[in-house]
Write a protein that holds these residues in place. Structure first.
Motif, PDB file in Angstrom:
ATOM      1  N   LEU A 120       0.857  -1.073   0.113  1.00  0.00           N
ATOM      2  CA  LEU A 120       0.042   0.131  -0.171  1.00  0.00           C
ATOM      3  C   LEU A 120       0.987   1.357  -0.022  1.00  0.00           C
ATOM      4  CD1 LEU A 120      -2.918   1.265  -0.097  1.00  0.00           C
ATOM      5  CD2 LEU A 120      -2.980   1.100   2.478  1.00  0.00           C
ATOM      6  N   GLY A 121       2.042   1.102   0.896  1.00  0.00           N
ATOM      7  CA  GLY A 121       2.791   2.380   0.736  1.00  0.00           C
ATOM      8  C   GLY A 121       3.436   2.800  -0.730  1.00  0.00           C
ATOM      9  N   ASP A 122       3.750   1.679  -1.326  1.00  0.00           N
ATOM     10  CA  ASP A 122       4.224   1.796  -2.733  1.00  0.00           C
ATOM     11  C   ASP A 122       3.339   2.492  -3.747  1.00  0.00           C
ATOM     12  OD1 ASP A 122       6.871   0.723  -2.571  1.00  0.00           O
ATOM     13  OD2 ASP A 122       5.932  -1.271  -2.672  1.00  0.00           O
ATOM     14  N   ARG A 123       1.922   2.071  -3.641  1.00  0.00           N
ATOM     15  CA  ARG A 123       0.648   2.483  -4.392  1.00  0.00           C
ATOM     16  C   ARG A 123       0.683   3.791  -3.810  1.00  0.00           C
ATOM     17  NH1 ARG A 123      -3.839  -1.605  -3.459  1.00  0.00           N
ATOM     18  NH2 ARG A 123      -4.936  -0.252  -4.776  1.00  0.00           N
ATOM     19  N   PHE A 124       0.671   4.070  -2.671  1.00  0.00           N
ATOM     20  CA  PHE A 124       0.406   5.626  -2.151  1.00  0.00           C
ATOM     21  C   PHE A 124       1.438   6.550  -2.824  1.00  0.00           C
ATOM     22  CE2 PHE A 124      -0.377   8.381   1.873  1.00  0.00           C
ATOM     23  CZ  PHE A 124      -1.247   9.013   1.417  1.00  0.00           C
ATOM     24  N   PHE A 125       2.565   6.189  -2.635  1.00  0.00           N
ATOM     25  CA  PHE A 125       3.816   6.809  -3.208  1.00  0.00           C
ATOM     26  C   PHE A 125       3.766   7.164  -4.550  1.00  0.00           C
ATOM     27  CE2 PHE A 125       5.309   7.845   0.887  1.00  0.00           C
ATOM     28  CZ  PHE A 125       6.130   8.895   0.766  1.00  0.00           C
ATOM     29  N   SER A 126       3.337   6.089  -5.474  1.00  0.00           N
ATOM     30  CA  SER A 126       3.188   6.143  -6.830  1.00  0.00           C
ATOM     31  C   SER A 126       2.095   7.260  -7.035  1.00  0.00           C
ATOM     32  CB  SER A 126       2.816   4.970  -7.248  1.00  0.00           C
ATOM     33  OG  SER A 126       3.832   4.041  -7.440  1.00  0.00           O
ATOM     34  N   TRP A 127       1.143   7.248  -6.545  1.00  0.00           N
ATOM     35  CA  TRP A 127      -0.257   8.077  -6.529  1.00  0.00           C
ATOM     36  C   TRP A 127       0.355   9.642  -6.544  1.00  0.00           C
ATOM     37  CZ3 TRP A 127      -2.526  11.910  -3.665  1.00  0.00           C
ATOM     38  CH2 TRP A 127      -3.762  12.345  -4.211  1.00  0.00           C
ATOM     39  N   ILE A 128       0.998   9.889  -5.308  1.00  0.00           N
ATOM     40  CA  ILE A 128       1.710  11.066  -4.627  1.00  0.00           C
ATOM     41  C   ILE A 128       2.567  11.705  -6.049  1.00  0.00           C
ATOM     42  CG2 ILE A 128       3.373  12.147  -3.476  1.00  0.00           C
ATOM     43  CD1 ILE A 128       1.938  10.483  -0.902  1.00  0.00           C
ATOM     44  N   TYR A 129       3.402  10.609  -6.467  1.00  0.00           N
ATOM     45  CA  TYR A 129       4.409  11.228  -7.605  1.00  0.00           C
ATOM     46  C   TYR A 129       3.657  11.696  -8.735  1.00  0.00           C
ATOM     47  CZ  TYR A 129       7.868   8.351  -5.090  1.00  0.00           C
ATOM     48  OH  TYR A 129       8.660   7.808  -3.910  1.00  0.00           O
ATOM     49  N   GLU A 130       2.683  10.953  -9.105  1.00  0.00           N
ATOM     50  CA  GLU A 130       1.857  11.312 -10.389  1.00  0.00           C
ATOM     51  C   GLU A 130       0.999  12.691 -10.038  1.00  0.00           C
ATOM     52  OE1 GLU A 130      -1.864   9.478 -12.816  1.00  0.00           O
ATOM     53  OE2 GLU A 130      -0.458   8.124 -11.950  1.00  0.00           O
ATOM     54  N   TYR A 131       0.470  12.762  -8.791  1.00  0.00           N
ATOM     55  CA  TYR A 131      -0.213  13.627  -8.544  1.00  0.00           C
ATOM     56  C   TYR A 131       0.613  15.289  -8.528  1.00  0.00           C
ATOM     57  CZ  TYR A 131      -2.905  17.072  -5.602  1.00  0.00           C
ATOM     58  OH  TYR A 131      -3.387  18.270  -5.121  1.00  0.00           O
ATOM     59  N   VAL A 132       1.707  14.905  -7.966  1.00  0.00           N
ATOM     60  CA  VAL A 132       2.671  16.132  -7.802  1.00  0.00           C
ATOM     61  C   VAL A 132       3.245  16.637  -9.092  1.00  0.00           C
ATOM     62  CG1 VAL A 132       2.926  16.021  -5.375  1.00  0.00           C
ATOM     63  CG2 VAL A 132       4.713  15.282  -6.898  1.00  0.00           C
ATOM     64  N   ALA A 133       3.785  15.331  -9.796  1.00  0.00           N
ATOM     65  CA  ALA A 133       4.429  15.763 -11.376  1.00  0.00           C
ATOM     66  C   ALA A 133       3.138  16.558 -12.105  1.00  0.00           C
ATOM     67  CB  ALA A 133       4.638  14.228 -11.828  1.00  0.00           C
ATOM     68  N   LYS A 134       1.991  16.369 -12.156  1.00  0.00           N
ATOM     69  CA  LYS A 134       0.785  16.857 -12.726  1.00  0.00           C
ATOM     70  C   LYS A 134       0.849  18.290 -12.428  1.00  0.00           C
ATOM     71  CE  LYS A 134      -2.212  12.918 -13.841  1.00  0.00           C
ATOM     72  NZ  LYS A 134      -3.470  12.401 -13.728  1.00  0.00           N
ATOM     73  N   LYS A 135       1.096  18.489 -11.051  1.00  0.00           N
ATOM     74  CA  LYS A 135       1.201  20.244 -10.550  1.00  0.00           C
ATOM     75  C   LYS A 135       2.136  21.042 -10.994  1.00  0.00           C
ATOM     76  CE  LYS A 135      -0.327  20.907  -6.548  1.00  0.00           C
ATOM     77  NZ  LYS A 135      -1.528  21.558  -5.751  1.00  0.00           N
ATOM     78  N   GLY A 136       3.280  20.153 -11.608  1.00  0.00           N
ATOM     79  CA  GLY A 136       4.339  20.733 -12.342  1.00  0.00           C
ATOM     80  C   GLY A 136       5.682  20.707 -11.335  1.00  0.00           C
ATOM     81  N   TYR A 137       5.662  19.959 -10.385  1.00  0.00           N
ATOM     82  CA  TYR A 137       6.748  19.567  -9.494  1.00  0.00           C
ATOM     83  C   TYR A 137       7.604  18.661  -9.780  1.00  0.00           C
ATOM     84  CZ  TYR A 137       4.443  22.851  -6.362  1.00  0.00           C
ATOM     85  OH  TYR A 137       4.323  24.033  -5.819  1.00  0.00           O
ATOM     86  N   GLU A 138       8.921  18.767  -9.751  1.00  0.00           N
ATOM     87  CA  GLU A 138       9.913  18.161 -10.408  1.00  0.00           C
ATOM     88  C   GLU A 138      10.845  17.219  -9.404  1.00  0.00           C
ATOM     89  OE1 GLU A 138      13.026  20.890 -12.274  1.00  0.00           O
ATOM     90  OE2 GLU A 138      11.857  22.494 -10.935  1.00  0.00           O
ATOM     91  N   SER A 139      10.657  17.566  -8.102  1.00  0.00           N
ATOM     92  CA  SER A 139      11.555  16.713  -7.051  1.00  0.00           C
ATOM     93  C   SER A 139      10.638  16.542  -5.682  1.00  0.00           C
ATOM     94  CB  SER A 139      12.842  17.484  -6.853  1.00  0.00           C
ATOM     95  OG  SER A 139      12.575  18.748  -6.070  1.00  0.00           O
ATOM     96  N   VAL A 140      11.176  15.542  -5.266  1.00  0.00           N
ATOM     97  CA  VAL A 140      10.518  15.061  -3.876  1.00  0.00           C
ATOM     98  C   VAL A 140      11.656  14.763  -2.950  1.00  0.00           C
ATOM     99  CG1 VAL A 140       9.201  13.389  -2.696  1.00  0.00           C
ATOM    100  CG2 VAL A 140       8.638  13.749  -5.162  1.00  0.00           C
ATOM    101  N   GLU A 141      11.640  15.423  -1.865  1.00  0.00           N
ATOM    102  CA  GLU A 141      12.572  15.280  -0.639  1.00  0.00           C
ATOM    103  C   GLU A 141      11.981  15.251   0.639  1.00  0.00           C
ATOM    104  OE1 GLU A 141      14.990  18.955  -0.155  1.00  0.00           O
ATOM    105  OE2 GLU A 141      14.037  19.666  -1.940  1.00  0.00           O
ATOM    106  N   LEU A 142      12.544  14.268   1.672  1.00  0.00           N
ATOM    107  CA  LEU A 142      11.858  14.422   2.675  1.00  0.00           C
ATOM    108  C   LEU A 142      12.744  13.785   3.945  1.00  0.00           C
ATOM    109  CD1 LEU A 142      11.997  10.952   3.419  1.00  0.00           C
ATOM    110  CD2 LEU A 142      10.402  10.979   1.598  1.00  0.00           C
TER     111      LEU A 142
END
Length: 141
Positions: free
Chosen positions: A90-112
């Motif tokens: 589920l964590g993999d699926r959640f993060f895949s959804w997050i990556y797709e969501y933020v990429a559509k908003k024009g974001y190019e990197s993720v850091e945490l």
């Protein structure tokens, strides 16, 4: 199982609190935590949720900014999946959804950031392709 991933608003704060509270154990009172999360919703912040039917079973805060070294960046924060739902991807699926969501908003990197003693999260983020760039320092004023 068919999970629903979506951005949730501050009207879900009473559902968000118990999940985020588990991350902080007894270090922060629920009243303080509620006040802080309420304030976060007024900043460059969104909360992503995972639902099993109508039940919120996972959350992840998303902080948005632009950094000189990474461009338009999003920082996942207070990531939590209910214990009963862990270990099934589920964590993999959640993060895949997050990556797709933020990429559509024009974001190019993720850091945490992740807590030093949370070795399970370290393994998860390595498997997601994250690398360690530095140390997070903290000083309480």
């Amino acid at each position: 199982m068919a999970f629903i991933f979506k951005i949730i608003g501050k009207e879900y704060i009473n559902d968000i609190l118990p999940l985020v509270k588990k991350l902080n154990a007894d270090k922060i009172s629920e009243a303080v935590l509620k006040g802080r999360i309420t304030e976060m919703f007024t900043q460059n912040y969104e909360c992503a949720g995972v639902f099993d039917g109508d039940t919120l079973i996972g959350v992840c805060g998303l902080w948005y900014c632009t950094r000189h070294y990474s461009g338009r960046s999003v920082e996942p924060d207070h990531v939590f999946i209910a214990e009963a739902y862990r270990g099934n991807g589920l964590g993999d699926r959640f993060f895949s959804w997050i990556y797709e969501y933020v990429a559509k908003k024009g974001y190019e990197s993720v850091e945490l950031n992740t807590y030093v003693n949370n070795s399970a999260s370290h393994k998860f983020y390595y498997n997601q392709g994250f690398t360690i760039l530095g140390y997070h320092f903290f000083k309480k004023l």
